[in-house]
Design an enzyme around this catalytic site. Structure first.
Site, PDB file in Angstrom:
ATOM      1  N   ARG A  64     -47.952  -3.300 -27.878  1.00 51.42           N
ATOM      2  CA  ARG A  64     -46.769  -4.254 -27.740  1.00 51.42           C
ATOM      3  C   ARG A  64     -46.210  -5.085 -28.934  1.00 51.42           C
ATOM      4  NH1 ARG A  64     -45.337  -5.077 -22.101  1.00 51.42           N
ATOM      5  NH2 ARG A  64     -45.745  -2.724 -21.141  1.00 51.42           N
TER       6      ARG A  64
ATOM      7  N   ARG B 182     -40.614  -8.539 -26.738  1.00 43.31           N
ATOM      8  CA  ARG B 182     -39.924  -9.720 -26.578  1.00 43.31           C
ATOM      9  C   ARG B 182     -40.273 -10.661 -27.320  1.00 43.31           C
ATOM     10  NH1 ARG B 182     -40.306  -9.064 -20.403  1.00 43.31           N
ATOM     11  NH2 ARG B 182     -42.173  -8.147 -21.063  1.00 43.31           N
TER      12      ARG B 182
ATOM     13  N   ARG C 153     -32.126  -5.352 -28.262  1.00 47.23           N
ATOM     14  CA  ARG C 153     -32.254  -4.974 -26.421  1.00 47.23           C
ATOM     15  C   ARG C 153     -31.043  -5.319 -26.053  1.00 47.23           C
ATOM     16  NH1 ARG C 153     -34.022  -7.793 -22.144  1.00 47.23           N
ATOM     17  NH2 ARG C 153     -35.186  -6.855 -20.524  1.00 47.23           N
TER      18      ARG C 153
ATOM     19  N   ASP D 212     -41.810   4.102 -23.462  1.00 44.91           N
ATOM     20  CA  ASP D 212     -42.594   3.424 -22.270  1.00 44.91           C
ATOM     21  C   ASP D 212     -43.301   4.458 -21.831  1.00 44.91           C
ATOM     22  OD1 ASP D 212     -42.797   0.954 -20.785  1.00 44.91           O
ATOM     23  OD2 ASP D 212     -43.048   2.269 -19.325  1.00 44.91           O
TER      24      ASP D 212
ATOM     25  N   TYR E  67     -47.953   4.038 -10.618  1.00 47.50           N
ATOM     26  CA  TYR E  67     -46.746   3.643 -10.573  1.00 47.50           C
ATOM     27  C   TYR E  67     -45.675   4.390  -9.752  1.00 47.50           C
ATOM     28  CZ  TYR E  67     -47.861   0.093 -14.107  1.00 47.50           C
ATOM     29  OH  TYR E  67     -48.456  -0.892 -14.569  1.00 47.50           O
TER      30      TYR E  67
HETATM   31  O1  CP3 Z   1     -46.778  -1.088 -27.891  1.00 43.38           O
HETATM   32  C1  CP3 Z   1     -45.491  -0.980 -28.368  1.00 43.38           C
HETATM   33  O2  CP3 Z   1     -45.080  -1.724 -29.040  1.00 43.38           O
HETATM   34  C2  CP3 Z   1     -45.101   0.231 -27.683  1.00 43.38           C
HETATM   35  C3  CP3 Z   1     -44.095   0.380 -26.677  1.00 43.38           C
HETATM   36  C4  CP3 Z   1     -44.838   0.319 -25.438  1.00 43.38           C
HETATM   37  C5  CP3 Z   1     -44.146  -0.445 -24.295  1.00 43.38           C
HETATM   38  N1  CP3 Z   1     -44.815  -0.214 -23.255  1.00 43.38           N
HETATM   39  C6  CP3 Z   1     -42.869  -1.016 -24.549  1.00 43.38           C
HETATM   40  C7  CP3 Z   1     -42.336  -2.040 -23.309  1.00 43.38           C
HETATM   41  C8  CP3 Z   1     -45.900   0.846 -24.903  1.00 43.38           C
HETATM   42  C9  CP3 Z   1     -46.931   1.703 -25.457  1.00 43.38           C
HETATM   43  C10 CP3 Z   1     -45.981   0.464 -23.426  1.00 43.38           C
HETATM   44  C11 CP3 Z   1     -47.071   1.015 -22.606  1.00 43.38           C
HETATM   45  C12 CP3 Z   1     -46.852   0.735 -21.154  1.00 43.38           C
HETATM   46  N2  CP3 Z   1     -45.864   0.208 -20.326  1.00 43.38           N
HETATM   47  C13 CP3 Z   1     -48.073   0.681 -20.146  1.00 43.38           C
HETATM   48  C14 CP3 Z   1     -49.696   0.728 -20.569  1.00 43.38           C
HETATM   49  C15 CP3 Z   1     -50.017  -0.554 -21.522  1.00 43.38           C
HETATM   50  C16 CP3 Z   1     -50.199  -1.867 -20.576  1.00 43.38           C
HETATM   51  O3  CP3 Z   1     -49.431  -2.623 -20.977  1.00 43.38           O
HETATM   52  O4  CP3 Z   1     -50.896  -1.840 -19.866  1.00 43.38           O
HETATM   53  C17 CP3 Z   1     -47.516   0.095 -18.984  1.00 43.38           C
HETATM   54  C18 CP3 Z   1     -48.735  -0.193 -17.733  1.00 43.38           C
HETATM   55  C19 CP3 Z   1     -46.136   0.168 -18.896  1.00 43.38           C
HETATM   56  C20 CP3 Z   1     -45.322   0.082 -17.880  1.00 43.38           C
HETATM   57  C21 CP3 Z   1     -44.607  -1.097 -18.080  1.00 43.38           C
HETATM   58  N3  CP3 Z   1     -43.197  -1.250 -18.892  1.00 43.38           N
HETATM   59  C22 CP3 Z   1     -44.320  -2.332 -17.446  1.00 43.38           C
HETATM   60  C23 CP3 Z   1     -45.581  -2.567 -16.365  1.00 43.38           C
HETATM   61  C24 CP3 Z   1     -43.437  -2.961 -17.955  1.00 43.38           C
HETATM   62  C25 CP3 Z   1     -43.159  -4.615 -17.466  1.00 43.38           C
HETATM   63  C26 CP3 Z   1     -43.992  -5.630 -18.048  1.00 43.38           C
HETATM   64  C27 CP3 Z   1     -43.237  -6.437 -19.065  1.00 43.38           C
HETATM   65  O5  CP3 Z   1     -43.991  -6.891 -20.257  1.00 43.38           O
HETATM   66  O6  CP3 Z   1     -42.238  -6.523 -18.838  1.00 43.38           O
HETATM   67  C28 CP3 Z   1     -42.851  -2.568 -19.022  1.00 43.38           C
HETATM   68  C29 CP3 Z   1     -41.820  -2.765 -19.808  1.00 43.38           C
HETATM   69  C30 CP3 Z   1     -41.838  -2.722 -21.295  1.00 43.38           C
HETATM   70  N4  CP3 Z   1     -42.534  -1.630 -21.989  1.00 43.38           N
HETATM   71  C31 CP3 Z   1     -41.365  -3.645 -22.163  1.00 43.38           C
HETATM   72  C32 CP3 Z   1     -41.674  -3.435 -23.495  1.00 43.38           C
HETATM   73  C33 CP3 Z   1     -41.558  -3.755 -24.858  1.00 43.38           C
HETATM   74  C34 CP3 Z   1     -40.656  -5.017 -22.039  1.00 43.38           C
HETATM   75  C35 CP3 Z   1     -39.408  -4.605 -21.560  1.00 43.38           C
HETATM   76  C36 CP3 Z   1     -38.167  -5.710 -21.774  1.00 43.38           C
HETATM   77  O7  CP3 Z   1     -37.866  -5.644 -23.329  1.00 43.38           O
HETATM   78  O8  CP3 Z   1     -37.715  -6.306 -21.043  1.00 43.38           O
END
Ligand code: CP3
Length: 355
Positions: A35, A39, A48, A85, A161
């Site tokens: 990540r 944000r 975004r 994602d 999910y």
């Molecule tokens: O790592 C990186 O920078 C690359 C991009 C990336 C994202 N998600 C961006 C993201 C990667 C590799 C993921 C993987 C991901 N997504 C996982 C596996 C890793 C982990 O964190 O356990 C999972 C379970 C997801 C599913 C997911 N996406 C969830 C549960 C959420 C909500 C939680 C949150 O942080 O808001 C997301 C959203 C998400 N994916 C964001 C980002 C930057 C935040 C979204 C936003 O900008 O509002």
């Protein structure tokens, strides 16, 4: 968007990162963070907003490429990770996905085998193309000395999910379906294996140097279920990718599995093991001893807290891992409240620059 690139990128970070994945030991170790685009960065929040939401950002290659590059410009990490994602895959299959502010992902749940008819693997191509275009753009604009990581979610985690419709503390919905109707659930897993192979293959063809398979919910299963839903599907994906792209290393991130990681490594044949926050440095060294390249595992909350405690722990990790092939990372993703200065400090500490 016009910030200068950090001078540390002039060293061969990509070669060092891929060298470690080929089992060389590097001092200092390469570093990237899960990540790393997100944000906690004001420039991410700006893009975004411009994109009009998270999924639009994922599906607009120019903007997704821009946010992939932001943390590289700021911190000069050794590797960029594609901005996308893991839930793009169910979205591409036609399962409705939205991200509600403050709630995380929400999907229209798949309840049983009859719901699988709602999913169409043929519909993935046009969505995946946008992601592949992001990879192409990133590779063009990324310094050639920086590695690029592609990724997907592991079938088990993506399925949790899809079945639950959202994240929960125990992902019970998928686990119960898998117990009640293993054959039906296996059809979903098979489908995810097939589309994940196509998804990763396209990312490599578009320019990804390495791949990571995120299995966030691997740790909630007893060993018989772990074998069927985590090990076997991952093994199939890895075997197929190795056949098509033998030169591309793969990192598995089976979060929460503890000592079972050794079994996962030996069966799936991933080169790299992403270690979560709770894994001990002693176990990480043991796993390195059986041939794994270990990656991890600073507590993301310690990165948020910063200060002396973070410095001490970073040194502990570096000291424990300095004789084995190791990639510095967190044990899970950066949390949004993290001060960017702490990330800059972490990179300097790991590289021994001005500390
Ligand atoms: O790592 C990186 O920078 C690359 C991009 C990336 C994202 N998600 C961006 C993201 C990667 C590799 C993921 C993987 C991901 N997504 C996982 C596996 C890793 C982990 O964190 O356990 C999972 C379970 C997801 C599913 C997911 N996406 C969830 C549960 C959420 C909500 C939680 C949150 O942080 O808001 C997301 C959203 C998400 N994916 C964001 C980002 C930057 C935040 C979204 C936003 O900008 O509002």
């Amino acid at each position: 968007m016009s910030q200068p690139l950090k001078p540390t990128i002039s060293t061969d970070n990509r070669g060092r990162f891929l060298g470690v994945l080929a089992k060389q030991t590097e001092a200092p170790p390469p570093i990237w963070l899960m990540r790393q685009a997100g944000r906690y960065l004001p420039e991410y929040r700006e893009v975004r907003t411009k994109a009009g939401g998270f999924l639009n950002l994922c599906y607009t290659p120019a903007l997704a490429a821009e946010v992939t590059l932001q943390p590289i410009r700021r911190f000069g990490f050794d590797a960029a990770i594609l901005f996308s994602d893991i839930l793009v895959v169910p979205d591409a299959l036609g399962q409705g996905l939205r991200f509600a502010e403050g709630e995380g992902p929400i999907l229209d749940p798949i309840f049983d085998v009859t719901d699988l008819k709602r999913l169409d693997p043929k519909s993935t191509a046009s969505v995946f193309e946008r992601v592949f275009e992001t990879v192409t753009r990133v590779r063009q604009d990324l310094p050639k000395e920086t590695a690029l990581i592609g990724f997907c979610g592991a079938p088990w985690t993506v399925a949790t999910y899809m079945v639950g419709g959202r994240g929960s503390s125990d992902q019970a919905a998928a686990r119960v379906w898998a117990y009640n109707d293993p054959h039906g659930f296996n059809q979903l897993i098979d489908l995810l294996v097939e589309v994940s192979i196509a998804y990763l293959d396209g990312q490599v063809r578009a320019g990804a140097d390495a791949l990571q398979i995120f299995d966030t919910w691997a740790g909630c299963l007893p060993d018989d279920q772990f074998e069927v839903w985590v090990i076997l599907p991952t093994k199939r994906i890895v075997a197929e990718l190795k056949q098509r792209h033998p030169q591309v290393p793969i990192i598995g991130f089976p979060r929460g599995v503890g000592a079972t990681a050794g079994w996962y490594l030996q069966e799936t044949k991933v080169e790299g093991l992403g270690c979560d926050t709770a894994m001990s440095l002693v176990l990480m060294r043991e796993l390195a001893g059986i041939g794994a390249v270990v990656q991890g595992n600073l507590d993301p909350l310690l990165l948020l807290a910063g200060g002396t405690h973070m410095e001490i722990r970073v040194k502990q990790i570096l000291d424990a891992m300095n004789t084995v092939p190791f990639i510095f990372n967190l044990g899970h993703g950066i949390v949004p409240e993290t001060p960017p200065e702490n990330v800059a400090r972490l990179v300097a500490l790991v590289r021994g620059e001005g500390v």
